[in-house]
Motif scaffolding. Structure first.
Motif, PDB file in Angstrom:
ATOM      1  N   SER A 257       0.650  -1.226  -0.034  1.00 59.53           N
ATOM      2  CA  SER A 257      -0.094   0.189  -0.049  1.00 59.53           C
ATOM      3  C   SER A 257       0.939   1.262  -0.011  1.00 59.53           C
ATOM      4  O   SER A 257       1.926   1.178   0.429  1.00 59.53           O
ATOM      5  CB  SER A 257      -0.971   0.098   1.097  1.00 59.53           C
ATOM      6  N   LEU A 274      -4.129  -9.994   2.200  1.00 56.24           N
ATOM      7  CA  LEU A 274      -3.721  -8.812   2.984  1.00 56.24           C
ATOM      8  C   LEU A 274      -2.829  -8.904   4.106  1.00 56.24           C
ATOM      9  O   LEU A 274      -3.465  -9.672   4.815  1.00 56.24           O
ATOM     10  CB  LEU A 274      -4.837  -7.762   3.132  1.00 56.24           C
ATOM     11  N   VAL A 303      -2.435  -0.208  -5.884  1.00 52.31           N
ATOM     12  CA  VAL A 303      -3.412   0.218  -5.032  1.00 52.31           C
ATOM     13  C   VAL A 303      -3.393   1.505  -5.167  1.00 52.31           C
ATOM     14  O   VAL A 303      -2.407   2.160  -5.499  1.00 52.31           O
ATOM     15  CB  VAL A 303      -2.918  -0.392  -3.652  1.00 52.31           C
ATOM     16  N   VAL A 314      -7.957  -1.579  -4.739  1.00 48.37           N
ATOM     17  CA  VAL A 314      -7.034  -2.576  -5.336  1.00 48.37           C
ATOM     18  C   VAL A 314      -7.531  -2.473  -6.676  1.00 48.37           C
ATOM     19  O   VAL A 314      -8.669  -3.090  -7.030  1.00 48.37           O
ATOM     20  CB  VAL A 314      -6.913  -4.066  -4.764  1.00 48.37           C
ATOM     21  N   MET A 327      -9.710  -2.238  -0.535  1.00 48.19           N
ATOM     22  CA  MET A 327      -8.551  -3.101   0.295  1.00 48.19           C
ATOM     23  C   MET A 327      -8.858  -3.545   1.591  1.00 48.19           C
ATOM     24  O   MET A 327      -8.557  -4.510   1.879  1.00 48.19           O
ATOM     25  CB  MET A 327      -7.167  -2.278   0.198  1.00 48.19           C
TER      26      MET A 327
END
Length: 398
Positions: A257, A274, A303, A314, A327
């Motif tokens: 990220s 994630l 992202v 995403v 996300m």
């Protein structure tokens, strides 16, 4: 939106909230652009792309042509006009006469993070090359004994290293300043398919491999990785084959990220995961069943920036479409379809709510919010008048 403006004026909301909410709304409305298109220059598929992060103007693309075609596009477009992005320059990756490979596709392409005077490519000809943008010719080359699958250049101030992964089952760190490799990171048992530098820490590197593992490294410690990500967070059975593995398939896509707090991994088990980048824990967010069949190539996804949208989004290639997914919740926003084949790479514009994608059909597509609509009102005579047009008469005309 008017309520947000009022709350901002009276000081109830912080200044950053309104642009992020507005950016999120624009991201939800993204669709295939009807005003902007790229001149097609790749005969075969587009394998990798990158946009410069200083101006957001120039886009590099690498193709799967046997000559390793590289194109440079200029995306400067006057607002509100229909425009075709031209090819500023094109070239191909020169191959050694002693090379016996039959495929020389560009595996990865990336701008030098600090200016557009240089970029780096990795190719199936077992080399990583540093290019002069003005001359469009390689000025440095790093050669390997086995095929290279991916590379990534660090956007760091403390060093200028390129991490390279491939069939050698190890990660080689190449220094542009010295023109040689500094050291090698060994722990994977099978070829390395994906790499990502942390935007938060100059020395943190993530790697994904065909051994189904995702490793986090501190490149200052070559003895071994900091941690191996476990999809069960340490609660799996000791007899299970999936212990200390991040996926049940080859990990061919990694992306941090923009704030560096999270790491996303994509694998051929059709799962997106994630991870907490600091503790290395699986957040257990369910993104549903996705499509990832590229067992021998890396997948480039992106992202949205935490400064452009309220919640990170995403942008993931999945077969012939692009999925937009929240996300932090796993909620699917929409599916974008426009390519005639598989989508190989997706990237976001650094300053706008725009996407660019490259596919197996050789096309590069632009995705953007639709232009604002100008509402019209009807006058007494039935004429269509814009809301910005005056509809009054003078005393002489009455």
């Amino acid at each position: 939106m008017l309520q947000l403006l009022n709350d901002r004026e009276v000081g109830l909301d912080p200044p950053w909230l309104l642009p992020r909410v507005y950016g999120s709304q624009r991201f939800v409305d993204i669709e295939l652009s009807s005003r902007r298109e790229f001149v097609k220059g790749h005969k075969n598929g587009v394998t990798s792309m990158d946009i410069d992060r200083q101006s957001g103007r120039y886009i590099l693309s690498g193709g799967s042509d046997t000559t390793g075609t590289i194109l440079l596009h200029d995306t400067l477009c006057p607002p509100g006009s229909t425009h075709q992005y031209p090819i500023v320059s094109n070239t191909f990756s020169p191959i050694s006469n002693s090379e016996q490979n039959t495929s020389y596709a560009i595996c990865s392409i990336q701008w030098y993070p600090h200016d557009t005077g240089m970029f780096v490519t990795s190719s199936a000809d077992r080399t990583v090359k540093v290019w002069d943008t003005n001359e469009m010719c390689p000025v440095e080359s790093f050669k390997f004994t086995k095929p290279v699958y991916t590379h990534v250049m660090a956007a760091a101030q403390s060093h200028c290293l390129i991490a390279v992964g491939g069939k050698e089952c190890e990660i080689t760190l190449c220094d542009i300043h010295s023109g040689s490799s500094t050291h090698i990171l060994r722990s994977h048992n099978l070829p390395v398919m994906s790499l990502a530098w942390s935007p938060h820490n100059d020395f943190t590197l993530a790697s994904g491999s065909q051994d189904n593992r995702v490793l986090l490294w501190d490149i200052r410690k070559a003895a071994g990785p900091l941690m191996s990500l476990d999809m069960h967070n340490g609660s799996g059975s000791s007899n299970s084959a999936s212990v200390e593995t991040a996926h049940s398939g080859h990990v061919n896509g990694l992306c941090f990220s923009s704030d560096g707090l999270y790491l996303l991994s994509f694998a051929t088990d059709n799962k997106l995961k994630l991870w907490d980048a600091f503790y290395g824990k699986n957040t257990l967010i369910n993104y549903g069943h996705l499509t990832n069949y590229d067992t021998h190539t890396s997948v480039q996804f992106a992202v949205s920036s935490h400064t452009s949208t309220l919640h990170p989004v995403v942008c993931l290639p999945s077969s012939g479409s692009i999925l937009l997914i929240e996300m932090l919740t796993g909620k699917k926003i929409k599916s974008l379809q426009g390519h005639f084949g598989t989508v190989n790479c997706v990237m976001t514009h650094p300053f706008e709510q725009e996407l660019f994608s490259g596919g197996g059909d050789g096309n590069i597509l632009t995705w953007e919010p639709p232009p604002p609509k100008v509402t019209e009102t009807r006058s007494a005579s039935g004429r269509g008048l814009s809301v910005y047009q005056d509809d009054w008469s003078s005393d002489e005309e009455r």
